[in-house]
Design an enzyme around this catalytic site. Sequence first.
Site, PDB file in Angstrom:
ATOM      1  CG  PHE A   9      56.252 -18.852 -15.085  1.00  0.00           C
ATOM      2  CD1 PHE A   9      56.318 -18.409 -16.650  1.00  0.00           C
ATOM      3  CD2 PHE A   9      55.888 -20.083 -14.792  1.00  0.00           C
ATOM      4  CE1 PHE A   9      56.103 -19.560 -17.649  1.00  0.00           C
ATOM      5  CE2 PHE A   9      55.490 -20.965 -16.079  1.00  0.00           C
ATOM      6  CZ  PHE A   9      55.663 -20.714 -17.184  1.00  0.00           C
ATOM      7  CG  ASP A  10      59.460 -11.918 -13.179  1.00  0.00           C
ATOM      8  OD1 ASP A  10      59.614 -11.562 -12.064  1.00  0.00           O
ATOM      9  OD2 ASP A  10      59.643 -11.195 -14.225  1.00  0.00           O
ATOM     10  CB  CYS A  11      54.567 -12.122 -11.702  1.00  0.00           C
ATOM     11  SG  CYS A  11      52.895 -11.786 -11.788  1.00  0.00           S
ATOM     12  CG  PHE A  12      54.686  -7.736 -12.084  1.00  0.00           C
ATOM     13  CD1 PHE A  12      53.306  -7.091 -12.415  1.00  0.00           C
ATOM     14  CD2 PHE A  12      54.922  -8.301 -10.645  1.00  0.00           C
ATOM     15  CE1 PHE A  12      52.507  -7.312 -11.585  1.00  0.00           C
ATOM     16  CE2 PHE A  12      54.010  -8.102  -9.773  1.00  0.00           C
ATOM     17  CZ  PHE A  12      52.544  -7.853 -10.488  1.00  0.00           C
ATOM     18  CE  LYS A 146      62.335 -12.324  -9.294  1.00  0.00           C
ATOM     19  NZ  LYS A 146      61.591 -12.913 -10.368  1.00  0.00           N
TER      20      LYS A 146
END
Length: 226
Positions: A9-12, A146
């Site tokens: 997962f990306d977090c923010f 990224k």
Amino acid sequence: MGDVRWATFDCFGTLVDWRHGIATTAELLFPGRGPELLELYNKHERKVQAETPAMRYGGVLEEALRRATREAGLELREDDASALSATIPYWPVFPDVPRALADLRAAGWRLALLTNCDNVFIGESQRRLGVHIDAVVTAEHVGSYKPNPSHFTRFEESFGAMRDNWVHVAEGYFHDIEPAHALAIPRVWINRQGLTDDPSIADVVLPDLADVLNAVEQTHAAAQRR
């Protein structure tokens, strides 16, 4: 570890409501200007990350906020430049996150975060998720942000992830979905903002994480058949 199933997962933006966090903090500094500064910040953050990929995320937050306030014609006091860094531990997790992550773990998926922040910030945010995270790759680890593919390649090399047993889940189209597509990593786009970018480069598109277990299982099954 090729037989381990990973959901990264990306977090923010995906798990943590960064738009709320930035807009609320900006509103504290400049009442009535929070939404405007959020959009300007988002534009400048990408540029700062591209220009200075080795900069720690706290520095990115400060420089992007400086540029956003300057474009808005506002004067940012130097001792207020660190406001975003100070509030990031309190940015809220989306309500659908704890249950979604717990469901994935219960179904046997290992969980990892591939995040554009640094080690300290992700540690502070991770405690709010309510679920054990098995692995984390940060911008500090890889020395870039990224959509540079380094997060994905570092994760693959470090944890032996196989692309037919790995699904990446993210809200960010530019930062996550596009590079995951380029790397042929199965991907689920969480389009929380209702953006109009081309959905065809994602395997599944969802408006939130409520049905993410089914989406991840569906994407994984399709990858297994390829």
